[in-house]
Scaffold this active site. Structure first.
Site, mmCIF file in Angstrom:
data_model
loop_
_atom_site.group_PDB
_atom_site.id
_atom_site.type_symbol
_atom_site.label_atom_id
_atom_site.label_comp_id
_atom_site.label_asym_id
_atom_site.label_seq_id
_atom_site.Cartn_x
_atom_site.Cartn_y
_atom_site.Cartn_z
ATOM 1 N N HIS A 171 0.849 -1.191 0.000
ATOM 2 C CA HIS A 171 0.000 0.000 0.000
ATOM 3 C C HIS A 171 0.883 1.239 0.000
ATOM 4 O O HIS A 171 1.848 1.326 0.760
ATOM 5 C CB HIS A 171 -0.899 0.028 1.250
ATOM 6 C CG HIS A 171 -1.732 1.278 1.316
ATOM 7 N ND1 HIS A 171 -2.933 1.396 0.659
ATOM 8 C CD2 HIS A 171 -1.503 2.471 1.913
ATOM 9 C CE1 HIS A 171 -3.419 2.609 0.860
ATOM 10 N NE2 HIS A 171 -2.574 3.285 1.618
ATOM 11 N N ASP A 204 -15.486 2.761 7.258
ATOM 12 C CA ASP A 204 -14.506 3.696 6.678
ATOM 13 C C ASP A 204 -15.156 4.566 5.609
ATOM 14 O O ASP A 204 -14.815 5.739 5.456
ATOM 15 C CB ASP A 204 -13.314 2.943 6.084
ATOM 16 C CG ASP A 204 -12.265 3.917 5.552
ATOM 17 O OD1 ASP A 204 -11.727 4.692 6.358
ATOM 18 O OD2 ASP A 204 -12.018 3.933 4.329
HETATM 19 N N1 URA Z 1 -5.997 6.686 2.454
HETATM 20 C C1 URA Z 1 -6.991 6.093 3.159
HETATM 21 O O1 URA Z 1 -7.525 5.075 2.759
HETATM 22 N N2 URA Z 1 -7.351 6.669 4.322
HETATM 23 C C2 URA Z 1 -6.787 7.777 4.820
HETATM 24 O O2 URA Z 1 -7.163 8.228 5.886
HETATM 25 C C3 URA Z 1 -5.754 8.379 4.073
HETATM 26 C C4 URA Z 1 -5.368 7.808 2.889
#
Ligand code: URA
Length: 494
Positions: free
Chosen positions: A126, A205
């Site tokens: 990532h 999220d």
């Molecule tokens: N990318 C994400 O998925 N979340 C964040 O808070 C910042 C970058």
């Protein structure tokens, strides 16, 4: 370092982090024992009490964090209360225990992917985002060619940075919205699959990230860590390599902020049982030659075909280092350096190219477009940017360059807008290069003629040409592993 085995990994899952490690802003903390006691409590929780507690600088226990996360995911907590809690968390900071609880509660807020039927170690990479950052298209097929499963769930363009999904969708027919069962089928066939987040994966999220975007609460280490890792851990990874960017094009430009985030993510993911390393890498100039969509895919294809254009050498090097760590953590090499050599072998013998083409075809992409790239690549308008004076390229404001790329039509102004697959910028001079007045430095591809002007002006503002040759900046400045991450956090003054 020893090879990763399932035995080692199971041991990890039971590991507990050091409760003495300080939290963001040195907030007082609860011990794990008192958190466990709170866990047993059956008294109902009231969201307003949790907001007040965080506002006053106290740490929430895992049950309290889980209440907020489930309320975000199922819509039972109103957005104004979630926003208030996010601002309190942003200003007061989250302790390591809170960050860990938030990450796990978010991970568990929806559907998860189980890679175990694939019978391979599942590894991913990532990146915190940058300009021309396209290593995913190299590391995923390389690691798969070396015997690993790479279930990569990626995102779209964010701010001045490009998005992996937008780049892949420039390949005609490529589908990024797969169901989890289609994802598994592609992984079983090709070893790698790059897709977007499904609606049911980490729904908390989805809500919290959109709120953070609207409430100026994005740049919090604890919130960033939980947001990124919850999605990675929901993909059932055995190991994860994090590419944390620093420099003028990174979200966290300051080295010490990037170091803290890197160490925090390593400690949190390791505590959750996923072998993790983080590399701090330079985003002081665009990575490689191309920044856009289709032109980035073509740059990677050239490297996968075994070519080595000088302008793509930093991209090749970083991809091999990242893939080397993936291969090492995935148990396919004793050391990261050995992994790097295996990765190079997969580029040179064509096995990574085969995986990439199979993956694209399995996700509906028309690989015939790769055979005639100039026939397919039809940008609306093109202009060459020439050096306006002679000298050395001493600095690049890479965030500004990212906005220039976005304004060509390659990125979007608002969520949901389409992007132009053919737009973007190709760079023909790197930081440190000597240029002569009139020498071509970049080519801008824009959707319309009117969209050439702003990127041209932004490039002129972003690139500094002067008489002194700048010092070399290392591509990888630091590496955090489970061995040094916790001590870094302990010593960090926040
Ligand atoms: N990318 C994400 O998925 N979340 C964040 O808070 C910042 C970058």
């Amino acid at each position: 370092m020893a090879k990763l085995t399932h035995h080692v990994k199971t041991g990890h899952r039971r590991r507990r982090s050091n409760p003495a490690i300080s939290c963001d802003n040195s907030i007082s903390q609860q011990t794990e024992a008192s958190a466990a006691m709170s866990n047993l409590a059956t008294t109902p929780l009231h969201t307003i009490d949790l907001i007040r507690k965080k506002r006053d600088g106290l740490a929430l226990d895992p049950r309290e964090i889980a209440h907020l996360v489930s309320g975000a995911a199922d819509g039972s907590i109103p957005l104004e209360q979630l926003s208030a809690w996010l601002m309190a968390a942003f200003l007061r900071g989250l302790s390591l225990d809170e960050t860990r609880s938030l990450t796990l509660a978010m991970r568990d807020s929806g559907e998860k992917f189980d890679p175990s039927p694939l019978g391979k170690i599942a590894v991913d990479k990532h990146s915190t985002g940058g300009v021309g950052d396209k290593t995913s298209f190299l590391v995923a097929p390389i690691a798969a060619a070396c015997g690993l499963a790479v279930p990569m769930i990626s995102g779209r363009a964010l701010g001045h940075t490009g998005g992996t999904l937008d780049k892949l969708e420039s390949i005609p027919g490529y589908r990024t919205a797969l169901t989890l069962s289609e994802f598994e089928t592609v992984l079983a066939r090709c070893g790698a699959s790059i897709v977007g987040q499904t609606p049911s994966l980490v729904p908390a999220d989805r809500v919290l990230y959109a709120l953070r975007d609207r409430t100026a609460t994005v740049e919090s280490p604890g919130l960033i860590c939980a947001s990124i890792l919850s999605k990675k851990l929901a993909a059932g990874l055995d190991a994860l390599v994090l590419d944390v960017k620093t420099g003028s094009g990174a979200f966290l430009r300051e080295q010490k902020d990037a170091e803290y985030l890197a160490a925090l993510m390593v400690a949190t993911a390791e505590a959750a049982g996923t072998r993790t390393v983080a590399l701090l890498t330079d985003m002081g100039q665009p990575l490689g030659r191309a920044a856009g969509n289709w032109i980035e895919i073509m740059e990677c294809l050239e490297l996968l075909r075994g070519n080595r254009p000088a302008e793509s050498e930093d991209l090749r090097e970083l991809s091999l280092v990242l893939a080397g760590w993936m291969i090492h953590l995935g148990g396919q090499a004793d050391m990261a350096e050995d992994g790097c050599r295996r990765a190079e072998g997969a580029l040179e013998d064509g096995s990574a190219l085969r995986v990439f083409l199979e993956m694209v075809a399995a996700q509906g992409g028309d690989i015939r477009a790769f055979d005639d790239p100039s026939g397919f690549h039809r940008p609306g308008e093109t202009v060459v940017v020439e050096a306006w004076e002679s000298g050395y390229i001493t600095a690049m404001d890479t965030t500004k360059i990212g906005w220039a790329v976005q304004r060509t039509g390659a990125g979007r102004e608002r969520a949901g807008e389409p992007v132009d697959p053919h737009a973007g910028i190709e760079f023909h001079a790197r930081r440190g290069a000597r240029v002569e007045r009139g020498q071509p430095m970049a080519v801008i591809y824009a959707t319309t003629e009117a969209m050439l002007q702003e990127p041209s002006e932004l490039l002129r503002e972003a690139i500094t040409i002067s008489t002194t040759k700048p010092e070399l900046v290392p591509l990888v400045s630091q590496i955090f592993t489970r061995e040094n991450a916790e001590s870094h956090l302990r010593n960090a003054i926040r």
